[in-house]
Design an enzyme around this catalytic site. Structure first.
Site, PDB file in Angstrom:
ATOM      1  CD  GLU A 127      -2.867  -0.940   2.500  1.00  0.00           C
ATOM      2  OE1 GLU A 127      -2.652  -0.094   3.263  1.00  0.00           O
ATOM      3  OE2 GLU A 127      -3.582  -1.862   2.411  1.00  0.00           O
ATOM      4  N   GLY A 129       1.735   3.345   2.028  1.00  0.00           N
ATOM      5  CA  GLY A 129       2.010   3.608   3.401  1.00  0.00           C
ATOM      6  C   GLY A 129       2.490   2.193   3.973  1.00  0.00           C
ATOM      7  CD  GLN A 279      45.722 -10.669 -16.617  1.00  0.00           C
ATOM      8  OE1 GLN A 279      46.304  -9.950 -15.813  1.00  0.00           O
ATOM      9  NE2 GLN A 279      46.617 -11.827 -17.136  1.00  0.00           N
ATOM     10  CD  GLN A 336      32.829   0.503 -16.150  1.00  0.00           C
ATOM     11  OE1 GLN A 336      31.633   0.950 -15.855  1.00  0.00           O
ATOM     12  NE2 GLN A 336      33.838   1.408 -16.228  1.00  0.00           N
ATOM     13  CD  GLU A 363       7.572 -11.802  -5.160  1.00  0.00           C
ATOM     14  OE1 GLU A 363       8.024 -12.441  -4.543  1.00  0.00           O
ATOM     15  OE2 GLU A 363       7.171 -11.635  -5.947  1.00  0.00           O
ATOM     16  N   GLY A 364      10.138  -7.861  -1.113  1.00  0.00           N
ATOM     17  CA  GLY A 364      11.345  -7.786   0.037  1.00  0.00           C
ATOM     18  C   GLY A 364      12.582  -7.122  -0.493  1.00  0.00           C
ATOM     19  CD  GLU A 367      18.239  -2.270   1.883  1.00  0.00           C
ATOM     20  OE1 GLU A 367      17.156  -2.247   1.294  1.00  0.00           O
ATOM     21  OE2 GLU A 367      19.087  -1.973   1.279  1.00  0.00           O
TER      22      GLU A 367
HETATM   23  C1  LIG Z   1       8.339  -3.132 -10.341  1.00  0.00           C
HETATM   24  C2  LIG Z   1       7.775  -3.487  -9.011  1.00  0.00           C
HETATM   25  C3  LIG Z   1       6.489  -4.656  -8.900  1.00  0.00           C
HETATM   26  C4  LIG Z   1       5.896  -4.565  -7.874  1.00  0.00           C
HETATM   27  N1  LIG Z   1       4.782  -5.609  -7.677  1.00  0.00           N
HETATM   28  C5  LIG Z   1       4.203  -5.770  -6.598  1.00  0.00           C
HETATM   29  C6  LIG Z   1       3.141  -6.716  -6.576  1.00  0.00           C
HETATM   30  O1  LIG Z   1       2.840  -7.349  -7.556  1.00  0.00           O
HETATM   31  N2  LIG Z   1       2.373  -6.918  -5.121  1.00  0.00           N
HETATM   32  C7  LIG Z   1       2.605  -5.991  -4.232  1.00  0.00           C
HETATM   33  O2  LIG Z   1       2.283  -6.278  -3.251  1.00  0.00           O
HETATM   34  N3  LIG Z   1       3.834  -5.474  -4.153  1.00  0.00           N
HETATM   35  C8  LIG Z   1       4.494  -5.338  -5.278  1.00  0.00           C
HETATM   36  N4  LIG Z   1       5.502  -4.208  -5.379  1.00  0.00           N
HETATM   37  C9  LIG Z   1       5.849  -3.306  -4.240  1.00  0.00           C
HETATM   38  C10 LIG Z   1       7.227  -3.992  -3.425  1.00  0.00           C
HETATM   39  O3  LIG Z   1       6.993  -5.384  -2.877  1.00  0.00           O
HETATM   40  C11 LIG Z   1       7.534  -2.813  -2.237  1.00  0.00           C
HETATM   41  O4  LIG Z   1       7.851  -1.887  -3.184  1.00  0.00           O
HETATM   42  C12 LIG Z   1       8.700  -3.418  -1.389  1.00  0.00           C
HETATM   43  O5  LIG Z   1       8.251  -4.298  -0.578  1.00  0.00           O
HETATM   44  C13 LIG Z   1       9.387  -2.272  -0.578  1.00  0.00           C
HETATM   45  O6  LIG Z   1       8.310  -1.407  -0.028  1.00  0.00           O
HETATM   46  P1  LIG Z   1       8.397   0.293  -0.136  1.00  0.00           P
HETATM   47  O7  LIG Z   1       8.578   0.649  -1.514  1.00  0.00           O
HETATM   48  O8  LIG Z   1       7.284   0.719   0.585  1.00  0.00           O
HETATM   49  O9  LIG Z   1       9.770   0.312   0.558  1.00  0.00           O
HETATM   50  P2  LIG Z   1       9.700   1.013   2.285  1.00  0.00           P
HETATM   51  O10 LIG Z   1       9.035  -0.031   2.785  1.00  0.00           O
HETATM   52  O11 LIG Z   1       9.228   2.422   2.391  1.00  0.00           O
HETATM   53  O12 LIG Z   1      11.461   0.748   2.548  1.00  0.00           O
HETATM   54  C14 LIG Z   1      12.276   2.049   2.137  1.00  0.00           C
HETATM   55  C15 LIG Z   1      13.594   1.410   2.269  1.00  0.00           C
HETATM   56  O13 LIG Z   1      13.933   1.451   3.882  1.00  0.00           O
HETATM   57  C16 LIG Z   1      14.347   0.225   4.091  1.00  0.00           C
HETATM   58  N5  LIG Z   1      14.058  -0.482   5.342  1.00  0.00           N
HETATM   59  C17 LIG Z   1      12.651  -0.439   5.737  1.00  0.00           C
HETATM   60  N6  LIG Z   1      12.470  -0.994   6.635  1.00  0.00           N
HETATM   61  C18 LIG Z   1      13.507  -1.172   7.058  1.00  0.00           C
HETATM   62  C19 LIG Z   1      14.112  -2.113   8.365  1.00  0.00           C
HETATM   63  N7  LIG Z   1      13.550  -2.499   9.228  1.00  0.00           N
HETATM   64  N8  LIG Z   1      15.543  -2.139   8.527  1.00  0.00           N
HETATM   65  C20 LIG Z   1      16.462  -1.514   7.558  1.00  0.00           C
HETATM   66  N9  LIG Z   1      16.016  -0.986   6.333  1.00  0.00           N
HETATM   67  C21 LIG Z   1      14.496  -0.831   6.248  1.00  0.00           C
HETATM   68  C22 LIG Z   1      13.873  -0.481   2.706  1.00  0.00           C
HETATM   69  O14 LIG Z   1      15.016  -1.640   2.697  1.00  0.00           O
HETATM   70  C23 LIG Z   1      14.131   0.529   1.598  1.00  0.00           C
HETATM   71  O15 LIG Z   1      15.544   0.606   1.136  1.00  0.00           O
HETATM   72  C24 LIG Z   1       6.532  -4.024  -6.690  1.00  0.00           C
HETATM   73  C25 LIG Z   1       7.195  -3.063  -6.678  1.00  0.00           C
HETATM   74  C26 LIG Z   1       7.971  -2.823  -7.770  1.00  0.00           C
HETATM   75  C27 LIG Z   1       9.076  -1.664  -7.874  1.00  0.00           C
END
Ligand SMILES: Cc1cc2nc3c(=O)[nH]c(=O)nc-3n(C[C@H](O)[C@H](O)[C@H](O)COP(=O)(O)OP(=O)(O)OC[C@H]3O[C@@H](n4cnc5c(N)ncnc54)[C@H](O)[C@@H]3O)c2cc1C
Length: 398
Positions: A127, A129, A279, A336, A363-364, A367
């Site tokens: 979502e 957020g 190399q 590169q 998918e996670g 981090e």
């Molecule tokens: C091309 C694409 C396709 C996608 N398809 C799907 C889909 O089909 N279905 C679906 O449900 N989602 C989908 N997603 C969403 C995706 O799974 C999320 O973007 C992802 O889980 C990260 O969430 P966020 O973008 O809200 O980042 P955030 O959760 O806001 O994280 C931001 C940053 O903070 C870091 N962070 C957060 N918490 C911690 C912590 N505890 N410790 C250290 N670092 C932390 C994260 O690693 C990241 O670097 C898709 C995303 C993309 C880009």
């Protein structure tokens, strides 16, 4: 221990490779530039059986094992990430989740047409957020008689604009914890469901990504997947399969970097010799070889565990983390090796770099995968028994 692929594996790998060369590669540069999702891929992939490759035949699938799924993902992503994403959400996140958690009625109604490729399926957890921390999701599901009324927005959803069905997650309770979350099967045609594409992506430009908006969507109670409050567990087990397909695809992307760089390094000359004889260029190629082999072994081990029906969150997470980082590093090295030409979309390696970044996020994030590994190592995390365990592959009944 047996690392040999079976005749069936070799056949499906060949099919997927030929399919990718015939149906994806000729138009990928144009589709990627135009940011166009080629919807004709879906019926063509269905025809090959890819959309139900690792689903028992009694549920409309092809009845192959989890290694076959990895091979299809690897070969498709060797051509382009967008095609593998279809496998990840349709097969990995949706079909296999229905197989594990669905009732017989849900399997007959949704899994069978999806595995046959007559319907396309997505997965809506993220979502605006809530991404890395899905327990913070805000979508709600209010029970009214024999329906749940769903409200909320899912974003960054692959196939948002084309999928027929989705598994979505919403809160049925009020404690504010992950125990409130339930999983639902929704159809695009349910009243109140709409979608909106996301434009301007860094990568996966030939793929469809968008938001799903749910406004007072009446969802029949029989579309609750699992029990109320089981949604978080369902979401996590879905990711065990989705991450597997993402990691397998990343191996294919690394292989594509090797293919492209070996050709280029043998053709391009500096100082009177092909650059492959320098190399420092050799080091970049050898690292790609190391990464592809190690990534593939990690994926195949996770696939072996899946075939046995053994929980594999630790192994799958490790494989996904390693293979996705490896493909990103390999794609950066590939650019590169190509020098200035790598910086242009005349050659595929810049697309590899842009595409590979996505898998380090979705998918996670990297981090999150790191944290999961540390939690297992430190003893902070353990796999508890599930009401519905992963379904093992059985050659006699699949
Ligand atoms: C091309 C694409 C396709 C996608 N398809 C799907 C889909 O089909 N279905 C679906 O449900 N989602 C989908 N997603 C969403 C995706 O799974 C999320 O973007 C992802 O889980 C990260 O969430 P966020 O973008 O809200 O980042 P955030 O959760 O806001 O994280 C931001 C940053 O903070 C870091 N962070 C957060 N918490 C911690 C912590 N505890 N410790 C250290 N670092 C932390 C994260 O690693 C990241 O670097 C898709 C995303 C993309 C880009």
């Amino acid at each position: 221990m047996d690392f040999a692929l079976t005749e069936e594996h070799l056949m499906v790998r060949k099919m997927a490779r030929e399919f990718a060369e015939r149906e994806i590669l000729p138009s990928i540069q144009e589709n990627d530039r135009a940011q166009t999702f080629d919807t004709s891929l879906l019926p063509k992939m269905a025809e090959q059986g890819f959309l139900g490759v690792t689903i028992p035949t009694r549920y409309g699938g092809v009845g192959m094992d989890y290694i076959a799924l990895a091979l299809v993902c690897e070969e498709l992503e060797r051509a382009d990430t967008s095609a593998r994403v279809i496998m990840s959400v349709h097969m990995g996140l949706n079909n296999l989740t229905l197989l594990q958690w669905g009732t017989e009625e849900q399997k007959q109604k949704y899994l069978v047409p999806q595995a046959q490729g007559k319907k396309v399926a997505g997965y809506g957890l993220t979502e605006p957020g809530a991404g890395t921390d899905p327990a913070a999701l805000k979508a709600t599901a209010r029970k009214e008689g024999d329906v749940y009324i769903l409200n909320g927005e899912k974003t960054w959803i692959s196939l948002a604009d084309v999928a027929d069905n989705f598994i979505v997650f919403a809160r049925t309770g009020r404690t504010g914890t992950h125990r409130d979350i339930s999983a639902f099967i929704i159809e695009r045609t349910f009243p109140g469901v709409s979608s909106m594409p996301i434009h301007g992506k860094l990568g996966v430009r030939a793929g469809d990504t968008g938001s799903i908006i749910m406004e007072d969507v009446p969802v029949p109670a029989e579309n609750l997947l699992g029990y109320e409050g089981e949604g978080f567990k369902i979401a996590m087990t879905a990711l065990d399969n989705g991450r597997y397909t993402v990691g397998a695809g990343a191996v294919g992307l690394t292989q594509a970097c090797i293919d492209a760089c070996v050709k280029y390094a043998n053709e391009r000359e500096t100082f009177g010799v092909p650059i492959g004889q320098h190399q420092l260029v050799q080091r970049m190629i050898s690292l790609m070889v190391q990464r592809v082999e190690a990534g593939r072994l990690l994926i195949w081990r996770a696939g072996w565990l899946k075939n046995q029906g053994i929980r594999n969150t630790r192994e799958t997470t490790l494989a996904k983390w390693y293979a996705c980082d490896a493909s990103f590093d390999s794609a950066a090295d590939a650019v590169q090796i190509y020098g200035a030409y790598g910086y242009s979309d005349e050659y595929p390696v810049e697309r590899f770099l842009r595409n590979s970044k996505g898998a380090v996020i979705y998918e996670g994030t990297r981090e999150l995968q790191e944290l999961i590994q540390a939690q297992y190592a430190l003893g902070y995390r353990e796999d508890r028994p599930l009401r519905c365990e992963p379904v093992p592959y059985d050659p006699d009944t699949w």
